[in-house]
Scaffold this motif. Structure first.
Motif, PDB file in Angstrom:
ATOM      1  N   ALA A 115      41.121  48.905  24.812  1.00  0.00           N
ATOM      2  CA  ALA A 115      40.861  48.001  25.934  1.00  0.00           C
ATOM      3  C   ALA A 115      39.393  47.618  25.956  1.00  0.00           C
ATOM      4  CB  ALA A 115      41.250  48.650  27.257  1.00  0.00           C
ATOM      5  N   VAL A 116      39.133  46.449  26.493  1.00  0.00           N
ATOM      6  CA  VAL A 116      37.753  45.994  26.705  1.00  0.00           C
ATOM      7  C   VAL A 116      37.281  46.543  28.050  1.00  0.00           C
ATOM      8  CG1 VAL A 116      36.237  44.002  26.992  1.00  0.00           C
ATOM      9  CG2 VAL A 116      38.177  43.890  25.400  1.00  0.00           C
ATOM     10  N   VAL A 117      36.111  47.156  28.056  1.00  0.00           N
ATOM     11  CA  VAL A 117      35.526  47.682  29.294  1.00  0.00           C
ATOM     12  C   VAL A 117      34.289  46.857  29.641  1.00  0.00           C
ATOM     13  CG1 VAL A 117      36.404  50.004  28.873  1.00  0.00           C
ATOM     14  CG2 VAL A 117      34.146  49.376  28.015  1.00  0.00           C
ATOM     15  N   PRO A 118      33.824  46.925  30.887  1.00  0.00           N
ATOM     16  CA  PRO A 118      32.656  46.115  31.279  1.00  0.00           C
ATOM     17  C   PRO A 118      31.433  46.394  30.410  1.00  0.00           C
ATOM     18  CG  PRO A 118      33.741  47.000  33.218  1.00  0.00           C
ATOM     19  CD  PRO A 118      34.393  47.654  32.032  1.00  0.00           C
ATOM     20  N   ASN A 121      46.274  48.688  43.270  1.00  0.00           N
ATOM     21  CA  ASN A 121      45.039  47.998  43.635  1.00  0.00           C
ATOM     22  C   ASN A 121      45.392  46.689  44.361  1.00  0.00           C
ATOM     23  OD1 ASN A 121      42.827  46.242  43.524  1.00  0.00           O
ATOM     24  ND2 ASN A 121      42.449  46.542  41.348  1.00  0.00           N
ATOM     25  N   PRO A 122      44.852  46.467  45.574  1.00  0.00           N
ATOM     26  CA  PRO A 122      45.233  45.279  46.341  1.00  0.00           C
ATOM     27  C   PRO A 122      44.480  44.003  45.965  1.00  0.00           C
ATOM     28  CG  PRO A 122      43.722  46.606  47.626  1.00  0.00           C
ATOM     29  CD  PRO A 122      43.983  47.373  46.362  1.00  0.00           C
ATOM     30  N   LEU A 123      43.539  44.080  45.015  1.00  0.00           N
ATOM     31  CA  LEU A 123      42.751  42.891  44.681  1.00  0.00           C
ATOM     32  C   LEU A 123      43.635  41.767  44.158  1.00  0.00           C
ATOM     33  CD1 LEU A 123      39.592  44.275  42.817  1.00  0.00           C
ATOM     34  CD2 LEU A 123      39.735  43.469  45.188  1.00  0.00           C
ATOM     35  N   PRO A 124      43.437  40.543  44.629  1.00  0.00           N
ATOM     36  CA  PRO A 124      44.162  39.399  44.070  1.00  0.00           C
ATOM     37  C   PRO A 124      43.569  39.028  42.716  1.00  0.00           C
ATOM     38  CG  PRO A 124      42.574  38.629  45.676  1.00  0.00           C
ATOM     39  CD  PRO A 124      42.522  40.137  45.728  1.00  0.00           C
ATOM     40  N   TYR A 125      44.304  38.237  41.963  1.00  0.00           N
ATOM     41  CA  TYR A 125      43.843  37.868  40.623  1.00  0.00           C
ATOM     42  C   TYR A 125      42.469  37.196  40.656  1.00  0.00           C
ATOM     43  CZ  TYR A 125      43.789  35.923  35.916  1.00  0.00           C
ATOM     44  OH  TYR A 125      43.437  35.607  34.629  1.00  0.00           O
ATOM     45  N   ASP A 126      42.239  36.320  41.635  1.00  0.00           N
ATOM     46  CA  ASP A 126      40.982  35.567  41.686  1.00  0.00           C
ATOM     47  C   ASP A 126      39.753  36.424  41.936  1.00  0.00           C
ATOM     48  OD1 ASP A 126      42.264  33.244  41.137  1.00  0.00           O
ATOM     49  OD2 ASP A 126      42.202  32.438  43.182  1.00  0.00           O
ATOM     50  N   ALA A 127      39.938  37.686  42.255  1.00  0.00           N
ATOM     51  CA  ALA A 127      38.789  38.574  42.489  1.00  0.00           C
ATOM     52  C   ALA A 127      37.957  38.769  41.229  1.00  0.00           C
ATOM     53  CB  ALA A 127      39.272  39.917  43.017  1.00  0.00           C
ATOM     54  N   TRP A 128      38.503  38.408  40.069  1.00  0.00           N
ATOM     55  CA  TRP A 128      37.736  38.556  38.830  1.00  0.00           C
ATOM     56  C   TRP A 128      36.445  37.756  38.856  1.00  0.00           C
ATOM     57  CZ3 TRP A 128      36.232  34.368  36.051  1.00  0.00           C
ATOM     58  CH2 TRP A 128      36.958  33.180  36.189  1.00  0.00           C
ATOM     59  N   LYS A 129      36.387  36.733  39.681  1.00  0.00           N
ATOM     60  CA  LYS A 129      35.212  35.861  39.728  1.00  0.00           C
ATOM     61  C   LYS A 129      33.991  36.552  40.331  1.00  0.00           C
ATOM     62  CE  LYS A 129      38.195  31.793  40.333  1.00  0.00           C
ATOM     63  NZ  LYS A 129      38.597  30.697  41.241  1.00  0.00           N
ATOM     64  N   GLU A 130      34.185  37.641  41.050  1.00  0.00           N
ATOM     65  CA  GLU A 130      33.099  38.270  41.798  1.00  0.00           C
ATOM     66  C   GLU A 130      32.093  38.989  40.907  1.00  0.00           C
ATOM     67  OE1 GLU A 130      34.883  40.771  44.724  1.00  0.00           O
ATOM     68  OE2 GLU A 130      36.093  39.151  45.590  1.00  0.00           O
ATOM     69  N   SER A 131      32.563  39.676  39.883  1.00  0.00           N
ATOM     70  CA  SER A 131      31.660  40.457  39.028  1.00  0.00           C
ATOM     71  C   SER A 131      32.439  40.963  37.820  1.00  0.00           C
ATOM     72  CB  SER A 131      31.086  41.659  39.792  1.00  0.00           C
ATOM     73  OG  SER A 131      32.111  42.592  40.101  1.00  0.00           O
ATOM     74  N   VAL A 132      31.701  41.469  36.839  1.00  0.00           N
ATOM     75  CA  VAL A 132      32.360  42.025  35.663  1.00  0.00           C
ATOM     76  C   VAL A 132      33.171  43.258  36.048  1.00  0.00           C
ATOM     77  CG1 VAL A 132      30.402  43.487  34.982  1.00  0.00           C
ATOM     78  CG2 VAL A 132      32.016  42.677  33.241  1.00  0.00           C
ATOM     79  N   SER A 133      32.682  44.025  37.025  1.00  0.00           N
ATOM     80  CA  SER A 133      33.409  45.195  37.491  1.00  0.00           C
ATOM     81  C   SER A 133      34.714  44.793  38.165  1.00  0.00           C
ATOM     82  CB  SER A 133      32.554  46.008  38.467  1.00  0.00           C
ATOM     83  OG  SER A 133      33.277  47.105  38.968  1.00  0.00           O
ATOM     84  N   SER A 134      34.663  43.760  39.005  1.00  0.00           N
ATOM     85  CA  SER A 134      35.881  43.281  39.662  1.00  0.00           C
ATOM     86  C   SER A 134      36.891  42.771  38.640  1.00  0.00           C
ATOM     87  CB  SER A 134      35.545  42.173  40.662  1.00  0.00           C
ATOM     88  OG  SER A 134      34.758  42.663  41.723  1.00  0.00           O
TER      89      SER A 134
END
Length: 339
Positions: free
Chosen positions: A88-91, A155-168
């Motif tokens: 897997a790719v990690v941050p 995890n309750p994060l929606p898909y679009d949460a990826w935009k917030e940070s590399v960690s998200s």
């Protein structure tokens, strides 16, 4: 005497990594034949040389995120009974396109692996996916010591949460990748079953001390390296997370290979809470040369820690004991300090 399990052939992606090397080591220790699939000839060669074990092979592929890339390995080892999907790719700091470089890449690596195992892994009875607590909780719970969660959560994060940070983006990737794997099982009805192993924040020694230094550490273990660089008047950065020793993560992968009750289960592995403050105090108490070098900081009382509800996961794993925070920090620091 407990009978020794019959040797099996295990194929693993991600076997040259921090967690992967520990998994490979435990597989070899239990007498299994191990085939590591990797994209780096250099890493594969180094691994073969370091292990120097007759039951270990490495097969090189051009990429893991393209269809059919691992087909030839599965065809070559039709008797392989276990497939461990640990790649897997990690941050990383150099990742720019969070969606393409983390979410899509991890999706493609896993999806292509599952497709290939279904098509050519005729002997594979179980796929073990290395997931993460990031599939269970959002960062607010992952990086905390006083919140509740269980091994049934998502995890309750929606898909679009990826935009917030590399960690998200990483948290989103882990959630949606695991959900994709379970949907694959439902839709495709393959010949194998699926078990997911989800470690919390992973800490502890590298398997080969020669591969690491205080300035060259796997992502999660760099926290301890950074603490060792502090001086007396520095402020200890605030950090806390549910955590587990890398050796217990590897043990979990191997222990579920033939456990019937693990079939179709999501298994979360957490053993303790890691905090920078407590880690600094452990370092100062176990290494005399650090007592006056590292800053003074008040440790966080364990009475403030809230343990997750991992009843189901712990019953499946049935470990007699886990490595402690002290074990993990001291054993890694010894490698870095060459003590």
């Amino acid at each position: 005497m407990v009978p020794k399990p019959d040797p099996q052939t295990v194929i693993i992606t991600g076997g040259t990594g921090y967690v992967g090397q520990h998994i490979v080591a435990q597989l070899l220790h239990h007498g299994h034949n191990v085939v590591v699939i990797d994209v780096s000839p250099t890493q594969a060669t180094e691994m073969i040389q370091l292990f120097n074990h007759p039951n270990l092979q490495c097969k090189i592929v051009d990429q893991l995120n393209q269809p059919h890339s691992i087909d030839f390995v599965l065809r070559k080892f039709p008797h392989a009974s276990i497939f461990i999907a640990s790649a897997a790719v990690v941050p990383r700091d150099d990742i720019v396109d969070f969606e393409r470089e983390i979410i899509q890449m991890n999706h493609d690596i896993l999806k292509c692996s599952l497709d290939s195992v279904k098509r050519y892994g005729s002997g594979v009875e179980r796929v073990i996916l290395t997931s993460s607590t990031a599939a269970y909780v959002a960062p607010d719970k992952a990086f905390a010591i006083n919140v509740t969660y269980s091994d049934d959560d998502w995890n309750p994060l929606p898909y679009d949460a990826w935009k917030e940070s590399v960690s998200s983006a990483y948290f989103v990737s882990k959630k949606f990748n695991e959900q994709m794997a379970w949907q694959f099982m439902k839709d495709e009805q393959p010949q194998f079953d699926l078990v997911t192993i989800a470690p919390a924040f992973c800490i502890g020694p590298a398997y080969f001390e020669s591969q690491i230094s205080i300035d060259n550490l796997p992502s999660s273990t760099s926290l301890v390296g950074d603490l060792l660089k502090l001086t007396k008047h520095d402020t200890v950065p605030s950090f806390a997370a549910g955590a587990v020793d890398v050796r217990d993560v590897a043990k979990a992968h191997v222990s579920v290979m033939k456990t019937p009750k693990a079939s179709g289960q999501r298994i979360l592995v957490e053993a303790y809470k890691f905090t920078n403050a407590n880690a600094v105090n452990i370092l100062k108490s176990h290494f005399p040369q650090l007592k006056d070098k590292l800053p003074d900081v008040e440790p966080i009382s364990e009475s403030k820690f809230v343990e997750p509800n991992l009843k189901r996961s712990k019953e499946i794993l049935a470990f007699d004991k886990y490595y402690t925070l002290t074990d993990s920090v001291v054993d890694l620091a010894r490698q870095l300090l060459k003590d």
